[in-house]
Design a protein around this motif. Structure first.
Motif, PDB file in Angstrom:
ATOM      1  N   SER A 133      34.886  33.621  45.042  1.00  0.00           N
ATOM      2  CA  SER A 133      35.030  32.823  43.626  1.00  0.00           C
ATOM      3  C   SER A 133      34.016  31.764  43.544  1.00  0.00           C
ATOM      4  O   SER A 133      32.869  31.518  44.271  1.00  0.00           O
ATOM      5  CB  SER A 133      36.353  32.190  43.818  1.00  0.00           C
ATOM      6  N   LYS A 134      34.027  31.483  42.093  1.00  0.00           N
ATOM      7  CA  LYS A 134      32.832  30.565  41.665  1.00  0.00           C
ATOM      8  C   LYS A 134      32.552  29.373  42.563  1.00  0.00           C
ATOM      9  O   LYS A 134      31.579  28.598  42.722  1.00  0.00           O
ATOM     10  CB  LYS A 134      32.818  30.213  40.211  1.00  0.00           C
ATOM     11  N   ASN A 144      37.102  30.897  47.911  1.00  0.00           N
ATOM     12  CA  ASN A 144      37.831  31.874  48.182  1.00  0.00           C
ATOM     13  C   ASN A 144      37.106  33.402  48.145  1.00  0.00           C
ATOM     14  O   ASN A 144      36.146  33.710  47.385  1.00  0.00           O
ATOM     15  CB  ASN A 144      38.995  32.280  46.976  1.00  0.00           C
ATOM     16  N   VAL A 168      37.406  37.248  47.480  1.00  0.00           N
ATOM     17  CA  VAL A 168      38.053  37.825  46.413  1.00  0.00           C
ATOM     18  C   VAL A 168      38.196  39.365  46.727  1.00  0.00           C
ATOM     19  O   VAL A 168      37.031  40.021  46.790  1.00  0.00           O
ATOM     20  CB  VAL A 168      37.808  37.422  45.037  1.00  0.00           C
ATOM     21  N   ASP A 215      37.209  31.488  39.351  1.00  0.00           N
ATOM     22  CA  ASP A 215      37.920  30.917  40.473  1.00  0.00           C
ATOM     23  C   ASP A 215      39.548  31.027  40.506  1.00  0.00           C
ATOM     24  O   ASP A 215      40.277  31.011  41.332  1.00  0.00           O
ATOM     25  CB  ASP A 215      37.695  29.307  40.111  1.00  0.00           C
ATOM     26  N   TYR A 219      43.195  36.583  46.676  1.00  0.00           N
ATOM     27  CA  TYR A 219      42.377  35.652  46.875  1.00  0.00           C
ATOM     28  C   TYR A 219      42.769  35.012  48.292  1.00  0.00           C
ATOM     29  O   TYR A 219      43.805  34.757  48.406  1.00  0.00           O
ATOM     30  CB  TYR A 219      42.334  34.444  45.649  1.00  0.00           C
TER      31      TYR A 219
END
Length: 239
Positions: A25-26, A30, A32, A195, A220
């Protein structure tokens, strides 16, 4: 390699087949992953994802319409300790069993071939995520015929250590629709990862071709705690 907008990439291909996306994630919090299935026939469209104790499995939406479970009923996702395995076939179980016996991801796939669905010889695509002590890495694999020639089996493994936040990689079975279906070419495509699991799930589902999409799984996993959040979308209701 250019970083692609995953939604636009999916919208531009009416039939990528089955696909795996894995990344971070950004906000870097997380790990993903996402997996989707598509179908052109009544049999392949007659499926849903259901959760299991350690992942998900495919099931017939309507068992009375199931004509051939071969290659369409399997466990796409299984968790082995701190590892999450995602594949497009029963090689999930092969990876799980052999890695539990201390083989590596790559070693566990050496005795598997592309699918036996002549003339397509659909590639076997796989991904594994490893999270430990706040560290995250992943690998992806594709096993395919040599441009449709079943006499040669080609195997490629791609590994990603300390993945870049906001980015992931996308691998799928087909370059597009056709007869026979043309196998995926090249290395996994670099794509953007948001995100929000809700944003990602909604965006992927909307981008997949309306006629051909069947089911979508998104997970996530908090890299620090290991806690996972999962979303499943099925086009067809289970009878």
């Amino acid at each position: 390699m250019k970083t692609l907008d995953i939604y636009e990439e999916l919208k531009s291909n009416s039939y990528p087949g089955r696909g795996i996306i894995t990344g971070k994630s950004k906000d870097a919090k997380n790990a993903v992953t996402a997996y989707f299935i598509m179908g052109r026939s009544v049999n392949s469209r007659n499926r849903v994802f259901t959760q299991t104790k350690d992942g998900i499995k495919t099931e017939a939406a309507d068992p009375s319409k199931l004509s051939d479970p071969h290659l369409i009923i399997y466990s796409p996702v299984r968790v082995l300790g701190n590892k999450t395995i995602v594949t497009n076939g029963d090689q999930t179980d092969t990876i799980y069993t052999l890695m539990d016996k201390q083989q590596t991801f790559e070693q566990s796939l050496r005795n598997r071939l592309y699918e036996d669905d002549e003339p397509n010889f659909t590639p076997r695509i796989s991904s594994i995520m490893h999270i430990e002590d706040g560290l995250y890495n992943y690998a992806m694999s594709i096993i395919k015929s040599a441009d449709g020639n079943p006499n040669c089996c080609e195997r490629f493994t791609f590994t990603y250590t300390d993945p870049i936040a906001g980015e992931g990689h996308f691998i799928h079975t087909y370059m597009g629709d056709g007869n026979p279906l043309p196998s995926f070419e090249g290395e996994p495509k670099r794509v953007l990862i948001p995100d929000s699991i809700d944003e990602f799930t909604d965006g992927l589902w909307e981008a997949l071709n309306e006629d051909n999409k069947v089911s979508l799984f998104v997970r996530y996993i908090d890299i620090e705690s290991g806690e996972a959040v999962t979303k499943i979308v099925n086009k067809y209701d289970k009878v």
